[in-house]
Design a protein around this motif. Structure first.
Motif, PDB file in Angstrom:
ATOM      1  N   PHE A  25       4.783   6.026  11.232  1.00 24.46           N
ATOM      2  CA  PHE A  25       5.384   6.944  10.255  1.00 24.46           C
ATOM      3  C   PHE A  25       4.816   8.355  10.378  1.00 24.46           C
ATOM      4  CE2 PHE A  25       7.704   4.520   6.823  1.00 24.46           C
ATOM      5  CZ  PHE A  25       7.765   3.331   7.517  1.00 24.46           C
TER       6      PHE A  25
ATOM      7  N   LEU B 233       0.364  -5.272  16.454  1.00 22.19           N
ATOM      8  CA  LEU B 233       1.694  -5.895  16.458  1.00 22.19           C
ATOM      9  C   LEU B 233       2.312  -5.945  17.849  1.00 22.19           C
ATOM     10  CD1 LEU B 233       3.081  -4.387  13.121  1.00 22.19           C
ATOM     11  CD2 LEU B 233       2.159  -6.669  13.518  1.00 22.19           C
TER      12      LEU B 233
ATOM     13  N   ILE C 204       2.707   5.611   4.162  1.00 23.40           N
ATOM     14  CA  ILE C 204       2.776   5.417   2.709  1.00 23.40           C
ATOM     15  C   ILE C 204       1.443   4.883   2.179  1.00 23.40           C
ATOM     16  CG2 ILE C 204       4.082   4.287   0.869  1.00 23.40           C
ATOM     17  CD1 ILE C 204       5.823   6.075   2.620  1.00 23.40           C
TER      18      ILE C 204
ATOM     19  N   ASN D  65       9.744   3.381  -1.053  1.00 26.43           N
ATOM     20  CA  ASN D  65       9.176   3.778   0.249  1.00 26.43           C
ATOM     21  C   ASN D  65       8.118   2.779   0.703  1.00 26.43           C
ATOM     22  OD1 ASN D  65      10.633   6.145   0.772  1.00 26.43           O
ATOM     23  ND2 ASN D  65       9.381   7.244  -0.730  1.00 26.43           N
ATOM     24  N   ALA D  66       7.350   2.280  -0.280  1.00 27.42           N
ATOM     25  CA  ALA D  66       6.331   1.286   0.062  1.00 27.42           C
ATOM     26  C   ALA D  66       6.996  -0.033   0.468  1.00 27.42           C
ATOM     27  CB  ALA D  66       5.385   1.072  -1.119  1.00 27.42           C
TER      28      ALA D  66
ATOM     29  N   LEU E  53       7.425  -7.790   7.116  1.00 23.54           N
ATOM     30  CA  LEU E  53       7.440  -8.616   5.910  1.00 23.54           C
ATOM     31  C   LEU E  53       8.854  -8.635   5.322  1.00 23.54           C
ATOM     32  CD1 LEU E  53       4.402  -8.006   6.279  1.00 23.54           C
ATOM     33  CD2 LEU E  53       4.211  -7.913   3.811  1.00 23.54           C
TER      34      LEU E  53
ATOM     35  N   ALA F 272      11.585  -5.310  13.088  1.00 23.35           N
ATOM     36  CA  ALA F 272      10.143  -5.342  13.368  1.00 23.35           C
ATOM     37  C   ALA F 272       9.791  -6.613  14.131  1.00 23.35           C
ATOM     38  CB  ALA F 272       9.356  -5.260  12.063  1.00 23.35           C
ATOM     39  N   ARG F 273      10.403  -7.724  13.714  1.00 23.34           N
ATOM     40  CA  ARG F 273      10.086  -9.008  14.350  1.00 23.34           C
ATOM     41  C   ARG F 273      10.616  -9.092  15.774  1.00 23.34           C
ATOM     42  NH1 ARG F 273      10.731 -13.027   9.130  1.00 23.34           N
ATOM     43  NH2 ARG F 273       9.223 -11.852   7.895  1.00 23.34           N
TER      44      ARG F 273
ATOM     45  N   GLY G 286      -4.095  -0.976  -4.013  1.00 21.14           N
ATOM     46  CA  GLY G 286      -4.235  -2.388  -4.396  1.00 21.14           C
ATOM     47  C   GLY G 286      -3.951  -3.373  -3.274  1.00 21.14           C
TER      48      GLY G 286
ATOM     49  N   PRO H 223      15.421  -4.257   8.324  1.00 28.03           N
ATOM     50  CA  PRO H 223      14.218  -3.620   8.886  1.00 28.03           C
ATOM     51  C   PRO H 223      13.191  -4.642   9.364  1.00 28.03           C
ATOM     52  CG  PRO H 223      14.842  -2.542   6.839  1.00 28.03           C
ATOM     53  CD  PRO H 223      15.765  -3.703   7.010  1.00 28.03           C
ATOM     54  N   GLU H 224      12.975  -5.729   8.568  1.00 31.47           N
ATOM     55  CA  GLU H 224      11.951  -6.697   8.963  1.00 31.47           C
ATOM     56  C   GLU H 224      12.365  -7.483  10.204  1.00 31.47           C
ATOM     57  OE1 GLU H 224      13.475  -6.515   6.050  1.00 31.47           O
ATOM     58  OE2 GLU H 224      13.811  -8.466   5.110  1.00 31.47           O
TER      59      GLU H 224
ATOM     60  N   GLU I  76      11.735  -8.657   2.378  1.00 28.19           N
ATOM     61  CA  GLU I  76      11.800  -7.858   1.165  1.00 28.19           C
ATOM     62  C   GLU I  76      11.100  -8.585   0.017  1.00 28.19           C
ATOM     63  OE1 GLU I  76      15.622  -6.332   0.083  1.00 28.19           O
ATOM     64  OE2 GLU I  76      14.742  -5.246  -1.607  1.00 28.19           O
TER      65      GLU I  76
ATOM     66  N   ALA J 223      -0.340  -6.400  -6.313  1.00 22.89           N
ATOM     67  CA  ALA J 223      -1.333  -5.329  -6.221  1.00 22.89           C
ATOM     68  C   ALA J 223      -1.396  -4.539  -7.524  1.00 22.89           C
ATOM     69  CB  ALA J 223      -0.985  -4.394  -5.059  1.00 22.89           C
TER      70      ALA J 223
ATOM     71  N   PHE K 210       9.871  -0.345   1.937  1.00 23.51           N
ATOM     72  CA  PHE K 210      10.357  -0.165   3.304  1.00 23.51           C
ATOM     73  C   PHE K 210       9.212  -0.193   4.323  1.00 23.51           C
ATOM     74  CE2 PHE K 210      11.209   2.504   7.008  1.00 23.51           C
ATOM     75  CZ  PHE K 210      12.223   1.744   7.578  1.00 23.51           C
ATOM     76  N   TYR K 211       8.120   0.442   3.955  1.00 23.50           N
ATOM     77  CA  TYR K 211       6.957   0.470   4.857  1.00 23.50           C
ATOM     78  C   TYR K 211       6.530  -0.950   5.220  1.00 23.50           C
ATOM     79  CZ  TYR K 211       2.346   1.982   6.610  1.00 23.50           C
ATOM     80  OH  TYR K 211       1.244   2.223   7.388  1.00 23.50           O
ATOM     81  N   LEU K 212       6.436  -1.812   4.186  1.00 24.80           N
ATOM     82  CA  LEU K 212       6.010  -3.196   4.442  1.00 24.80           C
ATOM     83  C   LEU K 212       7.058  -3.956   5.248  1.00 24.80           C
ATOM     84  CD1 LEU K 212       4.446  -4.061   0.956  1.00 24.80           C
ATOM     85  CD2 LEU K 212       3.256  -3.428   3.056  1.00 24.80           C
ATOM     86  N   ARG K 213       8.332  -3.719   4.955  1.00 28.50           N
ATOM     87  CA  ARG K 213       9.387  -4.396   5.719  1.00 28.50           C
ATOM     88  C   ARG K 213       9.363  -3.934   7.178  1.00 28.50           C
ATOM     89  NH1 ARG K 213      15.016  -3.869   2.802  1.00 28.50           N
ATOM     90  NH2 ARG K 213      15.581  -5.549   4.239  1.00 28.50           N
ATOM     91  N   SER K 214       9.055  -2.675   7.389  1.00 32.59           N
ATOM     92  CA  SER K 214       9.041  -2.161   8.770  1.00 32.59           C
ATOM     93  C   SER K 214       7.889  -2.779   9.564  1.00 32.59           C
ATOM     94  CB  SER K 214       8.929  -0.642   8.780  1.00 32.59           C
ATOM     95  OG  SER K 214       7.583  -0.250   8.564  1.00 32.59           O
ATOM     96  N   ARG K 215       6.981  -3.474   8.835  1.00 30.03           N
ATOM     97  CA  ARG K 215       5.895  -4.177   9.525  1.00 30.03           C
ATOM     98  C   ARG K 215       6.202  -5.671   9.668  1.00 30.03           C
ATOM     99  NH1 ARG K 215       5.453   0.394  10.909  1.00 30.03           N
ATOM    100  NH2 ARG K 215       3.716   1.756  10.375  1.00 30.03           N
TER     101      ARG K 215
ATOM    102  N   MET L 233       4.030  -8.579  -2.822  1.00 27.16           N
ATOM    103  CA  MET L 233       2.736  -7.997  -2.480  1.00 27.16           C
ATOM    104  C   MET L 233       2.449  -6.766  -3.336  1.00 27.16           C
ATOM    105  SD  MET L 233       1.408  -6.821   1.311  1.00 27.16           S
ATOM    106  CE  MET L 233       1.256  -8.403   2.109  1.00 27.16           C
ATOM    107  N   LEU L 234       3.469  -5.952  -3.539  1.00 27.28           N
ATOM    108  CA  LEU L 234       3.276  -4.721  -4.316  1.00 27.28           C
ATOM    109  C   LEU L 234       3.075  -5.027  -5.806  1.00 27.28           C
ATOM    110  CD1 LEU L 234       5.958  -2.485  -2.575  1.00 27.28           C
ATOM    111  CD2 LEU L 234       3.474  -2.311  -2.368  1.00 27.28           C
TER     112      LEU L 234
ATOM    113  N   GLN M 140       8.626 -10.782   0.246  1.00 26.95           N
ATOM    114  CA  GLN M 140       7.171 -10.680   0.455  1.00 26.95           C
ATOM    115  C   GLN M 140       6.655  -9.299   0.081  1.00 26.95           C
ATOM    116  OE1 GLN M 140       7.244 -11.783   4.629  1.00 26.95           O
ATOM    117  NE2 GLN M 140       5.944 -13.563   4.244  1.00 26.95           N
TER     118      GLN M 140
END
Lengths: 252, 453
Positions: free
Chosen positions: A83, A161, A87, B395-396, B405, A75-76, A91, A71-72, B407, B417, B398-403, B413-414, B409
């Motif tokens: 979405f 992005l 989500i 799900n979180a 980052l 994205a890159r 924090g 997935p990353e 796995e 947090a 995946f959300y970050l990876r879809s941006r 990050m989570l 990272q």
């Protein structure tokens, strides 16, 4: 840019996508419309890499086999999913995530990371267009955001992005007319000959603001009809039942 | 009851070394040690059959024959204290090496006249007119430890009473700088038993911050048995920061026991990162109306670490409030125990007691046990508790990876947090910085996050 060939996805015993073919050229806007449960979100999830249980088919993106990429990596390479249900991440500051994401993509392209001041200047400009308050940046990602705020946040990330291919998964759902206009303006701000958009939606209304070149009707995991933007108007008038009745194969 | 070989070994050792301990020539001091050792000889070390130790097995500790640290073991030469004290902090500094106060490394100069801080060993060895009050305080507390020992380690603490810190801050005194108490284990501390008892008295309206830190200079398997007692007079305010970052081979038993009078406020941050076996007890007694306590805890375990937080808050009178929040992150085969007992005494009306414990498991082999225990004997109270044990939200991730980052990272990050919710509440800047750094370092060292990459 994006080429989907004979894509089939089965989850347990159920065929969700059943032989999808779709070609999206650079600069084009495609709308994929269909009723609930027709497989629209599954299609988005396969493109962005959340789902990888394909039974059949191929997806290429700018010549690369998309299914080989995490997935990353997708994205890159320039794929972005807005979405349907963003989500909540308690924090993690919104600005922290956006900055980490922007810099991950910049590093991938061999560019230097943005410094804090440049970054803030750019993000503020985009926020202005989306009519988002600055406090938004310092809240936890999507936590306690209203439905409309979550969707705007997705578009803010998209604008930062600058993806080549944006997939909007029911971005219009839950938005009032004003918010829909603002969000559409954000999406359109990025439009150019090198970027493409796939809009997944139930309703034709968003297509008045982000005008598609092609409209596809997805029912029962198959694209049962494709056409120009006028197809959306016909759907508005006659509903999905019209397409089903008109296309016996869709019911099978 | 069957007493373990280690318990027998320690009892015998205690009797043997008694004459060499500070104040051994003073009958009252010698008698306290003798009584405490006699009690220890009966109770031995805690067993899992003891309800309070149900999830903590001290077998790994009992494999070693610990020897009480001697004052001659304390070797300050070559210790560069600026490397170890809290960075970028201006503090009153008390340094202990393997349990012995080390005046040459400490700096307690320019304290207000109304604040008195000195070494327990010194008070016991040389009681003078000037330190009578401190002497009496120490004796009273040691006697109470011996008589009311909840378990063997408390009796052991009094039976081997050697050094520690005695702090008295007079009425309406606000300390201009935090007091940093640094317990260092030296490089040769293998199988050494470091026993410290610390007594803190905050006079009416006194206000100060105390930083309690544990560090090891080497990967040693020493045993630390450390107690703190706090007595807060009316309107006193004490902020207590505790960072336990000893060697991951070490054994650490610690406690903070606090009694609070009217309108006093006590806040503790208990950060547990080090030691193979770690237990920290926080025992609160809210004896005064409108008194308030806050207990915040963060524990992070990896490898085979075992971390036990045992807490009791007793609401003994009306209109007192307590707020307790502990979080833990466990990787590899690490285990944690959280025990949160809240007692509301008859008549303690309008009590407001909140308790939460949340655990994040990063590995399939990690384990967290959580046990809230509410005993409420008053009817007009507000008490709530909640406990969770969970994993990272995929799900979180995946959300970050879809941006964009990775796995690794995303998971880091989570996890950061999750811990930040406790860490970011630390108000004292140098402590906040230190804890943030230690937590990030520790979180990035677990195996699950690395393997996900």
């Amino acid at each position: 840019m994006l080429s989907i060939n004979d894509l089939c996805v089965q989850i347990e015993d159920k065929k969700i996508l059943d032989g999808i073919n779709l070609d999206v050229a650079a600069g084009e806007v495609h709308a994929v419309m269909g009723p609930n449960g027709s497989g629209k979100s599954t299609l988005a999830n396969v493109i962005t890499g959340k789902l990888d249980n394909l039974t059949q088919g191929r997806i290429t993106f700018n010549g690369m086999d998309l299914l080989d990429l995490d997935p990353e990596e997708r994205a890159r390479e320039g794929i972005f999913l807005a979405f349907q249900h963003p989500i909540e991440i308690p924090g993690v500051n919104n600005i922290y995530l956006i900055k980490a994401a922007v810099n991950a993509l910049r590093r991938h392209r061999g560019e230097s990371e943005l410094d804090a001041i440049d970054f803030l200047a750019i993000v503020r400009e985009k926020m202005k267009l989306l009519q988002i308050n600055e406090s938004f940046l310092y809240r936890s990602v999507n936590e306690g955001f209203s439905g409309g705020e979550k969707k705007r946040n997705e578009i803010l990330q998209m604008m930062m992005l600058e993806p080549k291919l944006t997939v909007l998964d029911e971005t219009d759902s839950g938005l009032d007319i004003d918010a829909l206009k603002i969000v559409s303006r954000g999406v359109n701000s990025l439009a150019d000959a090198g970027r493409s958009t796939v809009i997944i939606t139930h309703f034709p209304r968003i297509l008045e603001y982000i005008v598609p070149d092609h409209v596809h009707v997805l029912i029962g995991g198959r694209i049962v009809r494709s056409g120009g933007k006028d197809l959306a108007h016909e759907l508005e008038k006659y509903g999905y039942t019209w397409v089903i009745e008109d296309t016996p194969a869709a019911v099978a | 009851m069957k007493v373990s070989p280690l318990a027998n070994y320690l009892t015998e050792q205690g009797n043997r070394v008694a004459h060499a301990l500070p104040g051994s020539s003073i009958d009252s001091v010698a008698q306290i040690r003798k009584n405490a050792l006699a009690r220890f000889a009966l109770t031995g070390l805690p067993r899992m059959t003891d309800e309070q130790w149900r999830y903590t097995n001290i077998r790994s500790l009992e494999k070693h024959q610990f020897e009480l640290s001697q004052s001659s073991d304390c070797k300050p030469d070559g210790v560069n204290i600026s490397e170890w004290r809290l960075p970028k902090a201006d503090t009153y500094l008390a340094v202990f090496l393997d349990g012995w106060f080390c005046s040459e490394l400490s700096n307690l100069e320019n304290l207000p006249d109304t604040a008195n801080i000195c070494s327990l060993a010194e008070i016991l060895e040389f009681p003078t007119n000037a330190n009578t009050q401190s002497f009496e305080l120490a004796l009273q507390e040691l006697r109470s430890m011996s008589a009311n020992a909840e378990h063997g380690f408390t009796a052991l603490g009094a039976g081997f009473a050697a050094d520690g810190l005695v702090v008295q801050v007079g009425s309406d005194v606000t300390l201009d700088k935090p007091l940093e108490v640094l317990f260092l284990s030296q490089r040769d501390a293998d199988t050494r038993f470091c026993n410290v008892n610390n007594f803190v008295y905050a006079g009416k309206g006194a206000n100060f911050q105390l930083i309690e830190r544990y560090l090891s200079l080497g990967d040693t398997n020493h045993l630390t048995n450390s107690s703190f007692t706090f007595n807060l007079e009316a309107d006193a305010q004490v902020d207590h920061y505790r960072i336990q970052n000893e060697s991951e081979c070490a054994f650490h038993i610690g406690s903070a026991k606090t009694r609070q009078k009217d309108s006093s406020r006590y806040r503790i941050f208990s950060i547990s990162l080090g030691a193979l076996l770690n237990r920290h007890e926080v025992i609160q007694s809210l004896d005064g109306e409108n008194s308030h306590c806050e207990l915040k805890g963060l524990y992070i375990g990896r490898g085979n670490q075992h971390i036990d937080n045992y807490t009791t808050i007793a609401h003994e009178c009306a209109d007192a409030t307590s707020d307790e929040f502990y979080k833990g992150v466990l990787d590899d085969r690490a285990r944690s125990v959280f025990h949160g007992r809240i007692k509301v005494a008859p008549g303690a009306q309008h009590t407001d007691a909140q308790q939460q414990n949340r655990n994040l498991l990063l590995s399939r082999n990690a384990e967290a046990d959580t046990k809230p225990q509410l005993e409420i004997y008053a009817d007009d109270v507000k008490c709530s508790h909640g406990a969770t044990i969970g994993q990272l939200d995929e799900n979180a991730v995946f959300y970050l990876r879809s941006r964009g980052l990775t796995e690794e990272q995303a998971r880091t990050m989570l996890t950061d947090a999750f811990a930040a919710e406790i860490v970011n509440d630390i108000e004292l800047e140098p402590v906040l910085t230190e804890v943030s750094n230690l937590v990030q370092k520790k979180l990035s060292s677990g195996n699950s996050i690395k393997e996900a990459a």
